[in-house]
Design a protein around this motif. Sequence first.
Motif, PDB file in Angstrom:
ATOM      1  N   ASP A  22     -64.660 128.019  29.681  1.00 51.78           N
ATOM      2  CA  ASP A  22     -65.543 127.480  30.715  1.00 51.78           C
ATOM      3  C   ASP A  22     -66.973 127.290  30.226  1.00 51.78           C
ATOM      4  N   LEU A  23     -67.315 127.916  29.110  1.00 48.59           N
ATOM      5  CA  LEU A  23     -68.680 127.826  28.603  1.00 48.59           C
ATOM      6  C   LEU A  23     -68.931 126.479  27.938  1.00 48.59           C
ATOM      7  N   GLN A  24     -70.167 126.044  27.981  1.00 54.15           N
ATOM      8  CA  GLN A  24     -70.548 124.802  27.325  1.00 54.15           C
ATOM      9  C   GLN A  24     -70.758 125.001  25.824  1.00 54.15           C
ATOM     10  N   GLU A  25     -71.089 126.230  25.430  1.00 56.74           N
ATOM     11  CA  GLU A  25     -71.467 126.474  24.044  1.00 56.74           C
ATOM     12  C   GLU A  25     -71.133 127.906  23.648  1.00 56.74           C
ATOM     13  N   LEU A  26     -70.691 128.083  22.411  1.00 59.35           N
ATOM     14  CA  LEU A  26     -70.419 129.405  21.864  1.00 59.35           C
ATOM     15  C   LEU A  26     -71.351 129.673  20.690  1.00 59.35           C
ATOM     16  N   SER A  27     -71.674 130.930  20.489  1.00 59.30           N
ATOM     17  CA  SER A  27     -72.470 131.328  19.334  1.00 59.30           C
ATOM     18  C   SER A  27     -71.506 131.788  18.244  1.00 59.30           C
ATOM     19  N   VAL A  28     -71.421 131.009  17.171  1.00 56.03           N
ATOM     20  CA  VAL A  28     -70.437 131.257  16.114  1.00 56.03           C
ATOM     21  C   VAL A  28     -71.141 131.868  14.907  1.00 56.03           C
ATOM     22  N   HIS A  29     -70.754 133.103  14.569  1.00 49.93           N
ATOM     23  CA  HIS A  29     -71.342 133.826  13.442  1.00 49.93           C
ATOM     24  C   HIS A  29     -70.354 133.785  12.277  1.00 49.93           C
ATOM     25  N   VAL A  30     -70.801 133.256  11.144  1.00 53.98           N
ATOM     26  CA  VAL A  30     -69.928 133.119   9.976  1.00 53.98           C
ATOM     27  C   VAL A  30     -70.478 133.978   8.845  1.00 53.98           C
ATOM     28  N   THR A  38     -74.180 137.558   6.102  1.00 51.04           N
ATOM     29  CA  THR A  38     -74.209 136.458   7.061  1.00 51.04           C
ATOM     30  C   THR A  38     -74.503 135.139   6.360  1.00 51.04           C
ATOM     31  N   LEU A  39     -73.641 134.168   6.599  1.00 56.01           N
ATOM     32  CA  LEU A  39     -73.841 132.830   6.053  1.00 56.01           C
ATOM     33  C   LEU A  39     -74.683 131.985   6.991  1.00 56.01           C
ATOM     34  N   VAL A  40     -74.233 131.900   8.236  1.00 55.91           N
ATOM     35  CA  VAL A  40     -74.909 131.026   9.186  1.00 55.91           C
ATOM     36  C   VAL A  40     -74.447 131.374  10.599  1.00 55.91           C
ATOM     37  N   THR A  41     -75.298 131.119  11.571  1.00 55.75           N
ATOM     38  CA  THR A  41     -74.932 131.211  12.988  1.00 55.75           C
ATOM     39  C   THR A  41     -75.177 129.850  13.616  1.00 55.75           C
ATOM     40  N   LEU A  42     -74.146 129.314  14.274  1.00 54.93           N
ATOM     41  CA  LEU A  42     -74.230 127.964  14.821  1.00 54.93           C
ATOM     42  C   LEU A  42     -73.832 127.954  16.295  1.00 54.93           C
ATOM     43  N   PRO A  43     -74.519 127.161  17.126  1.00 54.88           N
ATOM     44  CA  PRO A  43     -74.076 126.943  18.506  1.00 54.88           C
ATOM     45  C   PRO A  43     -73.065 125.790  18.521  1.00 54.88           C
ATOM     46  N   GLU A  55     -66.381 122.029   8.485  1.00 53.72           N
ATOM     47  CA  GLU A  55     -67.244 120.930   8.048  1.00 53.72           C
ATOM     48  C   GLU A  55     -68.698 121.193   8.426  1.00 53.72           C
ATOM     49  N   ARG A  56     -68.922 121.681   9.651  1.00 54.28           N
ATOM     50  CA  ARG A  56     -70.285 121.962  10.094  1.00 54.28           C
ATOM     51  C   ARG A  56     -70.914 123.081   9.277  1.00 54.28           C
ATOM     52  N   VAL A  57     -70.135 124.116   8.984  1.00 53.38           N
ATOM     53  CA  VAL A  57     -70.650 125.221   8.180  1.00 53.38           C
ATOM     54  C   VAL A  57     -71.022 124.722   6.786  1.00 53.38           C
ATOM     55  N   ASN A  58     -70.166 123.905   6.179  1.00 52.75           N
ATOM     56  CA  ASN A  58     -70.450 123.387   4.837  1.00 52.75           C
ATOM     57  C   ASN A  58     -71.741 122.586   4.805  1.00 52.75           C
ATOM     58  N   ARG A  59     -72.005 121.809   5.855  1.00 54.50           N
ATOM     59  CA  ARG A  59     -73.228 121.002   5.883  1.00 54.50           C
ATOM     60  C   ARG A  59     -74.479 121.866   5.999  1.00 54.50           C
ATOM     61  N   SER A  60     -74.323 123.086   6.485  1.00 50.65           N
ATOM     62  CA  SER A  60     -75.480 123.961   6.669  1.00 50.65           C
ATOM     63  C   SER A  60     -75.741 124.854   5.461  1.00 50.65           C
ATOM     64  N   LEU A  61     -74.814 124.871   4.499  1.00 56.92           N
ATOM     65  CA  LEU A  61     -74.949 125.756   3.342  1.00 56.92           C
ATOM     66  C   LEU A  61     -75.759 125.101   2.235  1.00 56.92           C
ATOM     67  N   SER A  80     -56.200 123.650  13.207  1.00 60.32           N
ATOM     68  CA  SER A  80     -56.149 123.034  14.538  1.00 60.32           C
ATOM     69  C   SER A  80     -56.539 123.993  15.659  1.00 60.32           C
ATOM     70  N   ALA A  81     -56.746 125.275  15.338  1.00 58.03           N
ATOM     71  CA  ALA A  81     -57.130 126.248  16.367  1.00 58.03           C
ATOM     72  C   ALA A  81     -58.482 125.877  16.964  1.00 58.03           C
ATOM     73  N   ARG A  82     -58.678 126.218  18.250  1.00 58.11           N
ATOM     74  CA  ARG A  82     -59.923 125.904  18.954  1.00 58.11           C
ATOM     75  C   ARG A  82     -60.801 127.146  19.052  1.00 58.11           C
ATOM     76  N   LEU A  83     -62.109 126.922  19.003  1.00 63.12           N
ATOM     77  CA  LEU A  83     -63.039 128.048  19.059  1.00 63.12           C
ATOM     78  C   LEU A  83     -62.882 128.862  20.334  1.00 63.12           C
ATOM     79  N   GLY A  84     -62.615 128.185  21.451  1.00 62.98           N
ATOM     80  CA  GLY A  84     -62.483 128.889  22.720  1.00 62.98           C
ATOM     81  C   GLY A  84     -61.385 129.930  22.707  1.00 62.98           C
ATOM     82  N   GLU A  85     -60.398 129.762  21.829  1.00 65.62           N
ATOM     83  CA  GLU A  85     -59.297 130.714  21.721  1.00 65.62           C
ATOM     84  C   GLU A  85     -59.675 131.935  20.891  1.00 65.62           C
ATOM     85  N   LEU A  86     -60.838 131.864  20.220  1.00 58.63           N
ATOM     86  CA  LEU A  86     -61.202 132.905  19.257  1.00 58.63           C
ATOM     87  C   LEU A  86     -62.357 133.776  19.715  1.00 58.63           C
TER      88      LEU A  86
END
Length: 295
Positions: A22-30, A38-43, A55-61, A80-86
């Motif tokens: 239901d959330l519009q955005e998740l805070s993803v810590h890699v 910590t590599l990166v934190t992305l919304p 792909e997004r993580v690679n562009r930020s490294l 193919s897994a979705r972030l909302g499931e994780l």
Amino acid sequence: MARTKRTVCPSTETPRKRMASDLQELSVHVRFAASGETLVTLPLRPQMAVSKVRERVNRSLSLGLVVTSLLQGAGILSESARLGELASEGSEVNLDAVVTLETALCMVRPCAAGDLVDIVREEDRHRRHCDMSRAPSAAKAVAESLMAAAPDLESIQMIGGSNESGHGGQVIVIANPGSDALSACQKALALDDEDLEQEEEWIPGRRYAQAMPGRLLHLRFQERLELGFNRDDSEEAGEEDRVESQLQAATQIMCDKLSGHFKFDLGRGRSGPVIFSGFCEDGSIVGVLTSCVYT
């Protein structure tokens, strides 16, 4: 009239997953899987697939660092897994990344690719080069020896001539270059392939009488011990004793620790980065990066 019982089927989603979706955005810590750093934190959006997250993580490294797979716990995640499931606690997702280091320019003070040269791949223009801490250990040891031998490199003009001027130098490592020095320098600097004509492959150990078309000149730093690795017989040194002794000390280290010496530049009278370098025992390239301005 008999009452009809209505059967209520429970949702197969857990409350945690329903809330995340239901959330519009998740805070993803890699994090690095190997070290936990910590590599990166992305919304990111909950609907985003793991393949797109990678792909997004690679562009930020930093340039040269590449995430090959993402993990949660001990398991490799399906692309193919979705972030909302994780999501672990509502809006938080914690992932580990398996990271490899490809051809990469390692610097003491990393800068963006576009700060070194104009003709870079547009998608990499603002990506930073790697920190020297990422360099292979053997190459980093040689780099540290060079910096200790010539602590004033940044203030020493590396290139001079009737139609060109230069800036100070800095010690660099090109990690995982392969055997082709020309290709390694182009990749490490993130040069735009479409803007560069591909030249004949350079073979380490082969002596070239003159610069390959616009790109690479094979050198013997043993012949420059008195003048310094950055000067040939046609150039007058003219530096003060302190500068001369530092250049001589650095040149001696490059003779002792590196093979297949070369000079790389953009060629065709083009201003830009210049690399005086050679191959370390572990296959890395170690040398001095400077720049040349044609007038």
